[in-house]
Design an enzyme around this catalytic site. Structure first.
Site, PDB file in Angstrom:
ATOM      1  N   THR A  17      -4.576   8.368  -4.118  1.00 43.84           N
ATOM      2  CA  THR A  17      -4.655   8.426  -2.657  1.00 43.84           C
ATOM      3  C   THR A  17      -3.564   9.330  -2.094  1.00 43.84           C
ATOM      4  O   THR A  17      -3.791  10.125  -1.184  1.00 43.84           O
ATOM      5  CB  THR A  17      -4.536   7.006  -2.079  1.00 43.84           C
ATOM      6  N   GLU A  21       0.834  -1.213   0.000  1.00 41.08           N
ATOM      7  CA  GLU A  21       0.000   0.000   0.000  1.00 41.08           C
ATOM      8  C   GLU A  21       0.864   1.256   0.000  1.00 41.08           C
ATOM      9  O   GLU A  21       0.518   2.275  -0.587  1.00 41.08           O
ATOM     10  CB  GLU A  21      -0.915   0.022   1.227  1.00 41.08           C
TER      11      GLU A  21
HETATM   12  N1  ADP Z   1      -1.018  -3.475  -8.611  1.00 36.92           N
HETATM   13  C1  ADP Z   1      -1.497  -2.208  -8.528  1.00 36.92           C
HETATM   14  N2  ADP Z   1      -2.821  -1.998  -8.438  1.00 36.92           N
HETATM   15  C2  ADP Z   1      -3.316  -0.716  -8.352  1.00 36.92           C
HETATM   16  N3  ADP Z   1      -2.552   0.403  -8.325  1.00 36.92           N
HETATM   17  C3  ADP Z   1      -1.224   0.206  -8.415  1.00 36.92           C
HETATM   18  C4  ADP Z   1      -0.638  -1.091  -8.494  1.00 36.92           C
HETATM   19  N4  ADP Z   1       0.690  -0.936  -8.549  1.00 36.92           N
HETATM   20  C5  ADP Z   1       0.929   0.386  -8.508  1.00 36.92           C
HETATM   21  N5  ADP Z   1      -0.206   1.070  -8.452  1.00 36.92           N
HETATM   22  C6  ADP Z   1      -0.345   2.557  -8.379  1.00 36.92           C
HETATM   23  O1  ADP Z   1      -1.073   2.910  -7.183  1.00 36.92           O
HETATM   24  C7  ADP Z   1      -2.014   3.978  -7.456  1.00 36.92           C
HETATM   25  C8  ADP Z   1      -3.415   3.423  -7.183  1.00 36.92           C
HETATM   26  O2  ADP Z   1      -3.545   3.391  -5.803  1.00 36.92           O
HETATM   27  P1  ADP Z   1      -4.585   4.386  -5.104  1.00 36.92           P
HETATM   28  O3  ADP Z   1      -4.294   5.771  -5.510  1.00 36.92           O
HETATM   29  O4  ADP Z   1      -4.547   4.040  -3.672  1.00 36.92           O
HETATM   30  O5  ADP Z   1      -5.936   3.943  -5.801  1.00 36.92           O
HETATM   31  P2  ADP Z   1      -7.219   3.329  -5.075  1.00 36.92           P
HETATM   32  O6  ADP Z   1      -7.875   4.479  -4.409  1.00 36.92           O
HETATM   33  O7  ADP Z   1      -8.036   2.736  -6.165  1.00 36.92           O
HETATM   34  O8  ADP Z   1      -6.657   2.293  -4.137  1.00 36.92           O
HETATM   35  C9  ADP Z   1      -1.866   4.356  -8.893  1.00 36.92           C
HETATM   36  O9  ADP Z   1      -0.967   5.444  -9.007  1.00 36.92           O
HETATM   37  C10 ADP Z   1      -1.208   3.112  -9.515  1.00 36.92           C
HETATM   38  O10 ADP Z   1      -0.398   3.457 -10.602  1.00 36.92           O
HETATM   39  N1  LIG Z   2      -7.543   5.899   4.530  1.00 40.67           N
HETATM   40  C1  LIG Z   2      -7.109   6.002   3.155  1.00 40.67           C
HETATM   41  C2  LIG Z   2      -7.987   5.105   2.321  1.00 40.67           C
HETATM   42  C3  LIG Z   2      -7.634   5.105   0.835  1.00 40.67           C
HETATM   43  O1  LIG Z   2      -8.614   4.298   0.163  1.00 40.67           O
HETATM   44  P1  LIG Z   2      -8.513   4.065  -1.427  1.00 40.67           P
HETATM   45  O2  LIG Z   2      -9.607   3.112  -1.758  1.00 40.67           O
HETATM   46  O3  LIG Z   2      -8.712   5.410  -2.058  1.00 40.67           O
HETATM   47  O4  LIG Z   2      -7.138   3.517  -1.699  1.00 40.67           O
HETATM   48  C4  LIG Z   2      -7.183   7.447   2.698  1.00 40.67           C
HETATM   49  O5  LIG Z   2      -8.294   7.978   2.793  1.00 40.67           O
HETATM   50  O6  LIG Z   2      -6.153   8.031   2.316  1.00 40.67           O
END
Ligand code: ADP
Ligand SMILES: N[C@@H](CCOP(=O)(O)O)C(=O)O
Length: 306
Positions: free
Chosen positions: A181, A128
């Site tokens: 995020t 994460e």
């Molecule tokens: N296996 C993966 N799955 C999803 N996102 C990934 C992965 N590897 C790297 N990333 C990167 O992480 C980010 C997505 O995570 P995040 O912003 O937390 O999205 P979400 O809110 O959908 O979790 C993007 O910038 C993406 O490029």
């Molecule tokens: N607590 C985190 C949760 C992020 O959730 P996502 O589904 O957007 O990856 C935040 O709010 O930053």
């Protein structure tokens, strides 16, 4: 067993009043992953379908999480990872978390399940951090444990499994814009007024009580966020209109899913959830913004072996 295929579900983190601690698991949308044992040691990502993500292990959430469990277990084998991504990255329904949780779950199964769900969560949190810049467990916990979870502490990691509401329906709308995020975390204040803190922890406590007493109207009343929503709602087009439409059509409560842009609402019947889904669709239908919606029960089981 030398190969495993899994379904790694989407998750809703924060749940309005529980920033970085509350989360629940969905069952309608998720990624599929195939993990194979190899004679060659190490971790490889051999295929990613659905979205353009890095194959480089140390740049991919799944790869970093896999390395975390691999370096701890030190097995006599390696692993190849295939990701069939359905959850759009930057969606707010745990795209990064689905990859991190899914891969550690799968490797644990292939190793004969030596690790607990809490230990798996600590490995997944390493992944994460690639996506969000911090090791938060509020998406990972509901994916690995299922249902509704609360992160009691991060160091050491302690996850509480809350009662899973079996007859609640989550309706989500995902405007097709990306909210990373990491960026949605950067805009948050470093300190908050005591009055807001009191309101937030009052709602968090009320929500937990509502889950234990099956009081879904109290649960809905507890879905208030006076700390994060005022900042992040500005990143989501027509957020207030969607929230108003959901509540006016019978939703118990509505809020930002994770870091957004997805918006979730909870309803106590499928009929109401479908009415809410129709009403919120109409908000974006009047705009140029592409979106998709879905309704899901709360998934008590989390990740599933296919
Ligand atoms: N296996 C993966 N799955 C999803 N996102 C990934 C992965 N590897 C790297 N990333 C990167 O992480 C980010 C997505 O995570 P995040 O912003 O937390 O999205 P979400 O809110 O959908 O979790 C993007 O910038 C993406 O490029
Ligand atoms: N607590 C985190 C949760 C992020 O959730 P996502 O589904 O957007 O990856 C935040 O709010 O930053």
């Amino acid at each position: 067993m030398n190969e495993i295929k899994i379904f790694s579900p989407a998750t809703v983190a924060n749940v309005s009043c529980g920033f970085d601690v509350l989360g629940f698991c969905l069952d309608t949308v998720g990624d599929e992953m195939v993990i194979k044992k190899t004679q060659e040691k190490g971790i490889k990502i051999t295929k990613i379908e659905g979205f353009n993500l890095p194959l480089e292990v140390k740049k991919n959430v799944a790869g970093v999480a896999a390395l975390a469990i691999y370096n701890d277990a030190k097995p006599e084998c390696g692993f190849e990872i295939e990701i069939y991504k359905k959850i759009k990255p930057g969606s707010g329904i745990g795209s990064s978390s689905a990859s991190a949780s899914g891969v550690v779950f799968a490797i644990n199964e292939l190793l004969g399940k030596p690790y607990s769900k809490t230990q798996l969560s600590t490995f997944a949190m390493k992944g994460e951090a690639v996506a969000s810049g911090s090791e938060h467990a509020d998406n990972i916990a509901p994916g690995i444990f299922g249902g509704f979870t609360l992160v009691k502490s991060n160091h050491p990691l302690k996850i509480l499994e809350l009662p899973t509401p079996t007859n609640l329906y989550a309706t989500l709308i995902h405007p097709q814009i990306e909210v990373k995020t990491s960026e949605a975390r950067d805009i948050l204040p470093k300190s908050i007024p005591m009055e807001n803190a009191i309101t937030q922890w009052s709602n968090l406590g009320s929500l937990v009580h509502a889950l234990h007493t099956n009081d879904y109207h109290l649960l809905g009343d507890s879905l208030q966020d006076v700390i994060v929503e005022p900042y992040r709602s500005k990143l989501i087009p027509h957020y207030n209109d969607v929230k108003e439409a959901a509540l006016n059509n019978g939703a118990l409560g509505c809020g930002i899913s994770g870091s957004g842009p997805s918006i979730f609402s909870l309803s106590e019947s499928l009929e109401t959830a479908k009415k809410v889904e129709k009403a919120i669709q109409e908000i974006y239908s009047k705009t140029e913004i592409e979106f998709y919606t879905f309704t899901s029960k709360i998934n008590a089981d989390g990740i599933k072996i296919l």
